[in-house]
Design an enzyme around this catalytic site. Structure first.
Site, short mmCIF file in Angstrom:
data_model
loop_
_atom_site.label_atom_id
_atom_site.label_comp_id
_atom_site.label_asym_id
_atom_site.label_seq_id
_atom_site.Cartn_x
_atom_site.Cartn_y
_atom_site.Cartn_z
N HIS A 180 40.75 44.46 42.37
CA HIS A 180 40.68 43.10 41.85
C HIS A 180 39.62 42.29 42.59
CE1 HIS A 180 42.50 39.29 40.22
NE2 HIS A 180 42.69 40.11 39.20
N HIS A 198 37.28 38.27 34.19
CA HIS A 198 38.18 37.22 33.76
C HIS A 198 37.45 36.27 32.82
CE1 HIS A 198 40.21 38.68 37.37
NE2 HIS A 198 41.32 38.18 36.87
N HIS A 207 43.18 44.53 32.75
CA HIS A 207 44.42 44.50 33.51
C HIS A 207 45.44 45.51 32.98
CE1 HIS A 207 42.71 40.68 34.96
NE2 HIS A 207 43.42 40.92 36.04
N HIS A 328 49.05 32.25 32.83
CA HIS A 328 48.56 33.22 33.82
C HIS A 328 48.08 32.56 35.09
CE1 HIS A 328 44.86 35.12 35.52
NE2 HIS A 328 45.74 36.06 35.79
N HIS A 332 49.88 32.25 39.18
CA HIS A 332 49.17 32.67 40.39
C HIS A 332 49.21 31.56 41.44
CE1 HIS A 332 47.15 36.58 40.01
NE2 HIS A 332 47.13 36.37 38.69
N PHE A 357 41.56 35.14 43.58
CA PHE A 357 41.22 36.44 43.03
C PHE A 357 41.09 37.53 44.09
CE2 PHE A 357 39.05 34.79 38.91
CZ PHE A 357 40.26 34.86 38.25
N HIS A 370 51.49 40.45 36.21
CA HIS A 370 50.59 40.95 35.17
C HIS A 370 51.27 41.90 34.21
CE1 HIS A 370 46.54 39.32 35.47
NE2 HIS A 370 46.87 39.03 36.72
#
Length: 595
Positions: A180, A198, A207, A328, A332, A357, A370
């Protein structure tokens, strides 16, 4: 979290149209900036300017088909947006292109995120699914039993042991997390341009493949080929708290770099952008279900709105799909440490681990989160209508590169990950109450008196959105027939929104309310949508951080639900949620656009 939303790109005024031709043919530049939906579409186009107002726009176009980004990275992505006939494919780089990953403009990742290099990258084969006798069934994390939790802890413990004894082993935990980091934080570049999967139609398939191989690695380490990852069921009231199986200190699934205030049964905010919502748990749950309805149903009637727009390296367009944007990103941020707080090692937090990230994969809950994001892909297609996979060949032929559970490298294609059962896994069904949670309750009784609030011409240009503002605005037409509504959407556009892209940004938009609206209650028919942006730095050495964005909402359905179809003038209210003092807006308009 770095680069989770809109940033530098060119700006166009023509919305992306939701016709059958645009879903299956090469998109025109004018079709690439609408990120929205049939009933409540919104467009985001973005470019970076310097303090003098000069545009800093990348104009060269790069065809990235069959471009090797590196192990754990992308091998071939969608065709570049054709800006000129002379655009030529970029030659595929090898892992020597992998460089330092960046956290922000002043910080680099202290270790290499680059994956181990195979002996001969030119001979790496395409992956073929192994034979199977039983589907792996992913279950909601809140239903996991002790036997399952123990097995998963054992697997992750073995992966962490590999970090110590074989740090270059591609199936080690940190090597898996580095996948990632490598191409989400600037480690890979082509022609000097940062690679990023992304904020485009690559998000979902990348993903999916990432979790597929991680899941098989976990199963191999505990000698259980039927082992399936859990999913964080945050779209259901039973799963809206941090999964308890990941919150046991001293276990392999625990991560110390999490927001401690969000433990012990705190209800998640699927729209979280750094500030806690001052409301009841019941209202927060209602907000969550409303957001899920908007993002899965209202906002995503067509493939490009759900998956996001085509990815183009050359002009730095960011077009995230609805779910990638919300929930999403907020999940995070909600899970990671508070930015600016002190980490256990004494460093100042950038949102680690989940909230950035480069570090997100270091928290085992990343894969649980995810897994549910991936589940949304399946749930979205099951909703019906035009909700089908993209048929464009550039998406279908996009490729990624991963190591499997036997430490062998493989190339994979998007076209091979469209059916989870063919990949050998499925999801345990759970109820989806958000499907029937369309907001119908009105915050206001009747029509707001538009003569009592200033007209749009007296409010804009707006120097800063440091408080809620209301204005009246004329519509281009009223009392439209159903045929006219089907042909064109009525669009509310905010032109030239400017802000520093290194901070959190969010503001909400409401129709037919004044500036006294309770913006913590999103489950109202008048709630039109939100503009959000997360901190991000695009490339090493970037010094200009002022983003300029056009933001567009389709209001046809809202006008129907509120009962304003026959009105010539309506009231609009903007409510800043984060970073409003640094937001300026040039103008606001309403127009009709094809869809």
């Amino acid at each position: 979290m770095a680069s989770l939303n809109n940033s530098s790109s060119t700006s166009l005024k023509t919305p992306f149209t939701c016709s059958s031709t645009c879903l299956s043919s090469t998109p025109k530049p004018s079709q690439l900036f609408l990120h929205g939906k049939r009933n409540q579409m919104f467009k985001v186009s973005c470019k970076v300017t310097n303090n003098n107002g000069d545009q800093n726009v990348e104009t060269n176009s790069v065809d990235r088909r069959n471009v090797l980004l590196g192990l754990g990275g992308l091998y071939g992505v969608a065709n570049a947006i054709p800006l000129a006939a002379s655009a030529a494919p970029t030659p595929p780089p090898d892992l020597s292109s992998c460089s330092i990953a960046r956290i922000n403009e002043n910080q680099v990742v202290s270790y290499s995120c680059c994956a181990p290099k195979p002996d001969d990258m030119e001979k790496v084969p395409y992956y073929k699914f192994p034979s199977m006798t039983k589907l792996r069934v992913r279950q909601p994390a809140h239903e996991a039993n002790e036997e399952y939790i123990a097995k998963y802890n054992l697997a992750v413990s073995k992966m962490r042991d590999l970090d110590k004894t074989q740090p270059d082993n591609p199936i080690g935990f940190k090597q898996q997390a580095n996948i990632h980091c490598a191409y989400c934080n600037g480690a890979y570049r082509i022609g000097g341009k940062e690679l990023q999967v992304h904020n485009s139609w690559l998000f979902f398939p990348f993903h999916r493949w990432y979790l597929y191989f991680y899941e098989r690695i976990v199963g191999k380490l505990i000698d259980d080929p039927t082992f399936a990852l859990p999913y964080w069921n945050w779209d259901h009231p039973k799963g809206i708290r941090f999964p308890a199986m990941y919150d046991r200190e001293g276990t392999s699934l625990f991560d110390v770099t999490r927001d401690q205030s969000h433990r012990n049964g705190a209800v998640i905010d699927l729209g979280f952008f750094g500030d806690e919502v001052e409301t009841t748990q019941l209202q927060l749950m209602s907000n969550n279900l409303t957001l899920m309805y908007r993002q899965m149903v209202t906002n995503a009637p067509c493939p490009r709105m759900f998956f996001g727009g085509p990815y183009d390296l050359g002009i730095n367009i960011e077009l995230p799909g609805t779910i990638e944007n919300i929930p999403h990103g907020p999940v995070h941020i909600w899970s990671g440490t508070v930015r600016g707080s002190t980490l256990p090692n004494g460093a100042i937090s950038n949102g680690e681990n989940m909230g950035h990230f480069y570090s997100a994969g270091l928290d085992p809950v990343f894969f649980c989160h995810h897994s549910n994001v991936d589940r949304m892909w399946s749930e979205w297609k099951a909703t019906g209508g035009k909700r089908t996979d993209i048929t464009h060949k550039d998406w279908l032929n996009s490729e990624f590169f991963f190591y499997d559970e036997n430490e062998n490298p493989y190339r994979v294609k998007v076209r091979d990950c469209l059916d989870t059962k063919k990949m050998g896994y499925d999801y345990k069904p759970m109820a989806t109450p958000w499907r029937n949670f369309k907001p119908l309750t009105k915050a206001s009784a009747g029509k707001v008196n538009t003569s009592s609030i200033p007209p749009v011409s007296q409010v804009f240009p707006l120097a800063k959105l440091d408080k809620a503002i209301s204005f009246s605005i004329n519509r281009p037409t009223s009392s439209r027939t159903q045929q006219e509504k089907n042909a064109q959407e009525e669009m509310l556009t905010f032109n030239s929104i400017r802000y520093d892209n290194r901070g959190y940004i969010r503001f909400d938009v409401f129709l037919n309310v004044d500036n006294n609206v309770n913006a913590n209650e999103l489950d109202k028919a008048e709630f039109a949508g939100s503009y959000t942006s997360l901190p991000h730095v695009h490339r090493a050495g970037e010094t200009n951080h002022i983003a300029t964005v056009d933001f567009q909402l389709a209001i046809t359905e809202l006008l129907e639900d509120i009962g304003l179809e026959d009105e010539e003038t309506i009231a609009v209210t903007l409510v800043p949620k984060r970073g409003g003092e640094g937001i300026s807006i040039e103008s606001a308009t309403i127009s009709l656009a094809d869809c």
